[in-house]
Motif scaffolding. Structure first.
Motif, PDB file in Angstrom:
ATOM      1  N   PHE A 123       0.805  -1.212   0.000  1.00  0.00           N
ATOM      2  CA  PHE A 123       0.000   0.000   0.000  1.00  0.00           C
ATOM      3  C   PHE A 123       0.849   1.277   0.000  1.00  0.00           C
ATOM      4  O   PHE A 123       0.309   2.371   0.174  1.00  0.00           O
ATOM      5  N   ASN A 124       2.168   1.119  -0.200  1.00  0.00           N
ATOM      6  CA  ASN A 124       3.083   2.273  -0.244  1.00  0.00           C
ATOM      7  C   ASN A 124       2.951   3.177   0.977  1.00  0.00           C
ATOM      8  O   ASN A 124       2.887   4.410   0.873  1.00  0.00           O
ATOM      9  N   TRP A 129       9.921  10.497   8.730  1.00  0.00           N
ATOM     10  CA  TRP A 129       9.425  11.475   9.688  1.00  0.00           C
ATOM     11  C   TRP A 129       8.635  12.581   9.002  1.00  0.00           C
ATOM     12  O   TRP A 129       7.595  13.021   9.501  1.00  0.00           O
ATOM     13  N   GLU A 130       9.106  13.035   7.853  1.00  0.00           N
ATOM     14  CA  GLU A 130       8.466  14.138   7.141  1.00  0.00           C
ATOM     15  C   GLU A 130       7.036  13.802   6.700  1.00  0.00           C
ATOM     16  O   GLU A 130       6.224  14.705   6.484  1.00  0.00           O
ATOM     17  N   GLU A 131       6.748  12.509   6.550  1.00  0.00           N
ATOM     18  CA  GLU A 131       5.426  12.078   6.103  1.00  0.00           C
ATOM     19  C   GLU A 131       4.469  11.806   7.271  1.00  0.00           C
ATOM     20  O   GLU A 131       3.291  11.505   7.054  1.00  0.00           O
ATOM     21  N   MET A 132       4.954  11.923   8.492  1.00  0.00           N
ATOM     22  CA  MET A 132       4.140  11.571   9.650  1.00  0.00           C
ATOM     23  C   MET A 132       2.983  12.559   9.820  1.00  0.00           C
ATOM     24  O   MET A 132       3.178  13.770   9.776  1.00  0.00           O
ATOM     25  N   PRO A 133       1.751  12.067  10.013  1.00  0.00           N
ATOM     26  CA  PRO A 133       0.592  12.964  10.179  1.00  0.00           C
ATOM     27  C   PRO A 133       0.638  13.714  11.494  1.00  0.00           C
ATOM     28  O   PRO A 133       1.252  13.265  12.459  1.00  0.00           O
ATOM     29  N   ARG A 134      -0.032  14.855  11.547  1.00  0.00           N
ATOM     30  CA  ARG A 134      -0.122  15.644  12.768  1.00  0.00           C
ATOM     31  C   ARG A 134      -0.936  14.888  13.808  1.00  0.00           C
ATOM     32  O   ARG A 134      -1.721  14.001  13.487  1.00  0.00           O
ATOM     33  N   GLN A 141      -7.950   9.502  12.899  1.00  0.00           N
ATOM     34  CA  GLN A 141      -7.810   8.213  12.224  1.00  0.00           C
ATOM     35  C   GLN A 141      -8.048   7.053  13.193  1.00  0.00           C
ATOM     36  O   GLN A 141      -8.709   6.071  12.836  1.00  0.00           O
ATOM     37  N   CYS A 142      -7.522   7.167  14.397  1.00  0.00           N
ATOM     38  CA  CYS A 142      -7.736   6.117  15.399  1.00  0.00           C
ATOM     39  C   CYS A 142      -9.209   6.006  15.763  1.00  0.00           C
ATOM     40  O   CYS A 142      -9.737   4.901  15.944  1.00  0.00           O
ATOM     41  N   PHE A 143      -9.888   7.146  15.860  1.00  0.00           N
ATOM     42  CA  PHE A 143     -11.319   7.124  16.149  1.00  0.00           C
ATOM     43  C   PHE A 143     -12.077   6.454  15.005  1.00  0.00           C
ATOM     44  O   PHE A 143     -12.985   5.647  15.230  1.00  0.00           O
ATOM     45  N   GLY A 144     -11.679   6.770  13.760  1.00  0.00           N
ATOM     46  CA  GLY A 144     -12.300   6.138  12.602  1.00  0.00           C
ATOM     47  C   GLY A 144     -12.080   4.629  12.600  1.00  0.00           C
ATOM     48  O   GLY A 144     -12.999   3.858  12.308  1.00  0.00           O
ATOM     49  N   CYS A 145     -10.863   4.208  12.945  1.00  0.00           N
ATOM     50  CA  CYS A 145     -10.564   2.773  13.049  1.00  0.00           C
ATOM     51  C   CYS A 145     -11.440   2.115  14.115  1.00  0.00           C
ATOM     52  O   CYS A 145     -11.923   0.989  13.931  1.00  0.00           O
ATOM     53  N   GLY A 202      -9.808  -0.763   9.335  1.00  0.00           N
ATOM     54  CA  GLY A 202      -9.555   0.669   9.460  1.00  0.00           C
ATOM     55  C   GLY A 202      -8.174   1.054   8.972  1.00  0.00           C
ATOM     56  O   GLY A 202      -7.981   2.133   8.388  1.00  0.00           O
ATOM     57  N   ILE A 203      -7.206   0.164   9.192  1.00  0.00           N
ATOM     58  CA  ILE A 203      -5.844   0.424   8.726  1.00  0.00           C
ATOM     59  C   ILE A 203      -5.823   0.523   7.204  1.00  0.00           C
ATOM     60  O   ILE A 203      -5.187   1.407   6.623  1.00  0.00           O
ATOM     61  N   VAL A 204      -6.528  -0.383   6.540  1.00  0.00           N
ATOM     62  CA  VAL A 204      -6.600  -0.353   5.075  1.00  0.00           C
ATOM     63  C   VAL A 204      -7.241   0.947   4.594  1.00  0.00           C
ATOM     64  O   VAL A 204      -6.818   1.535   3.597  1.00  0.00           O
ATOM     65  N   VAL A 205      -8.257   1.415   5.322  1.00  0.00           N
ATOM     66  CA  VAL A 205      -8.992   2.617   4.918  1.00  0.00           C
ATOM     67  C   VAL A 205      -8.185   3.891   5.172  1.00  0.00           C
ATOM     68  O   VAL A 205      -8.104   4.774   4.310  1.00  0.00           O
ATOM     69  N   PHE A 206      -7.550   3.993   6.352  1.00  0.00           N
ATOM     70  CA  PHE A 206      -6.967   5.265   6.776  1.00  0.00           C
ATOM     71  C   PHE A 206      -5.445   5.356   6.716  1.00  0.00           C
ATOM     72  O   PHE A 206      -4.907   6.464   6.704  1.00  0.00           O
ATOM     73  N   CYS A 207      -4.754   4.229   6.705  1.00  0.00           N
ATOM     74  CA  CYS A 207      -3.322   4.280   6.981  1.00  0.00           C
ATOM     75  C   CYS A 207      -2.534   5.059   5.924  1.00  0.00           C
ATOM     76  O   CYS A 207      -2.525   4.705   4.745  1.00  0.00           O
ATOM     77  N   ASN A 208      -1.874   6.131   6.363  1.00  0.00           N
ATOM     78  CA  ASN A 208      -0.999   6.913   5.494  1.00  0.00           C
ATOM     79  C   ASN A 208       0.403   7.040   6.097  1.00  0.00           C
ATOM     80  O   ASN A 208       1.221   7.810   5.618  1.00  0.00           O
ATOM     81  N   HIS A 209       0.670   6.279   7.153  1.00  0.00           N
ATOM     82  CA  HIS A 209       1.994   6.246   7.771  1.00  0.00           C
ATOM     83  C   HIS A 209       2.040   5.069   8.732  1.00  0.00           C
ATOM     84  O   HIS A 209       1.020   4.724   9.353  1.00  0.00           O
ATOM     85  N   VAL A 210       3.205   4.467   8.875  1.00  0.00           N
ATOM     86  CA  VAL A 210       3.333   3.296   9.745  1.00  0.00           C
ATOM     87  C   VAL A 210       3.027   3.625  11.199  1.00  0.00           C
ATOM     88  O   VAL A 210       2.632   2.743  11.975  1.00  0.00           O
TER      89      VAL A 210
END
Length: 294
Positions: A123-124, A129-134, A141-145, A202-210
């Motif tokens: 899923f790339n 660090w620069e890509e880490m969400p605020r 995202q955790c609430f959505g999961c 939820g990880i599949v839906v929202f994950c944009n960083h490890v």
């Protein structure tokens, strides 16, 4: 039209939170965390980070979060907050639980964790660090999961209580009528796979960083250990979460083997009326308390 309105509302909410965040003081832990994160990236491969990092986060989080509930049994003052006071924890049950947990963690969950690297590659999902969400994006995202996992858990958990299959799988988890924190993941291996699958949706839906993988692991463990703790402690910060079920809600499920099927929130049980016995039980308790005061 409705979709555009929803997007506008979410964009406005995001801008509002971002504006408020700009006035907050700098987090003194951010720079040390950044240094540690970059050190990890420089000294370990992505496979090592995804596999062993995820295992360490899971094991440390799980057993550290179990510590308060474990300690409560030795503190007389805390016994007034124990929900089923006539069923104290025993060393025999806790040791049995611990042994089963080790088996599930290392022979069921670890093989799944070994696939984390390939999941992030497919899923790339970035590690930098620069890509880490605020922080507020991570919270959302955790609430959505949690919302997604709760829906999965409600319907599959309810299915596992069907009389034709209950004794083969879910009965293992119900060996303890009075739950305790460490028992949260005490289950049949098939149940670990069936109900655990909801964690990954939820990880599949929202994950944009490890980092979301690890943040969601911690949030999910915090919730499930709390509802299995057997203690309804006042000033529990999790009770600030809207529609949060809590320990008393899930403890009733273990007492009666029916109803209150959701993992985190109360809305599915409310919609389908599977919390009716719990509501009646609460009303009865309130009446008894009023009579006792008189």
């Amino acid at each position: 039209m409705a979709t555009n309105d929803s997007v506008n509302i979410l964009s406005s909410a995001y801008l509002a939170v971002e504006y408020i965040d700009s006035f907050l003081p700098d987090n003194p832990l951010q720079q040390p965390f950044k240094n540690a994160w970059n050190y990890m990236l420089d000294n370990y491969t992505k496979f090592q980070i995804a596999t062993w990092g995820s295992l360490i986060v899971h094991e440390l989080s799980y057993f550290l979060l179990c510590v308060p509930g474990f300690v409560f049994q030795f503190i007389p003052y805390m016994q007034k907050y124990k929900i089923q006071q006539d069923k104290p924890e025993t060393w025999e049950k806790q040791w049995k639980c611990f042994k089963t947990l080790l088996f599930n963690h290392f022979f069921i969950q670890l093989p799944l964790i070994c696939g984390t690297y390939y999941f992030t590659e497919y899923f790339n999902i970035p590690y930098e660090w620069e890509e880490m969400p605020r922080w507020y994006v991570l919270v959302a995202q955790c609430f959505g999961c949690a919302v997604i996992e709760d829906a999965w858990h409600y319907f599959l958990h309810r299915l596992l209580h069907h009389k034709r299959i209950y004794k083969y799988i879910h009965k293992v988890h119900h060996e303890f009528v009075s739950p305790f924190g460490m028992q949260a993941e005490y289950a049949h291996p098939l149940e670990t796979l069936i109900l655990g699958a909801g964690f990954f949706i939820g990880i599949v839906v929202f994950c944009n960083h490890v980092i979301l993988l690890w943040a969601w692991v911690i949030c999910r463990l915090m919730e499930t250990i709390d509802v299995h703790s057997g203690y309804d402690v006042p000033l529990n910060p999790l009770h600030l979460v809207p529609f949060y079920a809590g320990a008393r809600f899930h403890d009733f499920h273990h007492m009666n083997f029916i109803g209150n099927y959701a993992s985190t929130f109360t809305w599915w049980d409310r919609i389908f009326g599977t919390d009716s016995q719990f509501i009646a039980y609460q009303e009865k308790e309130k009446k008894q308390q009023l009579i006792a005061k008189k």
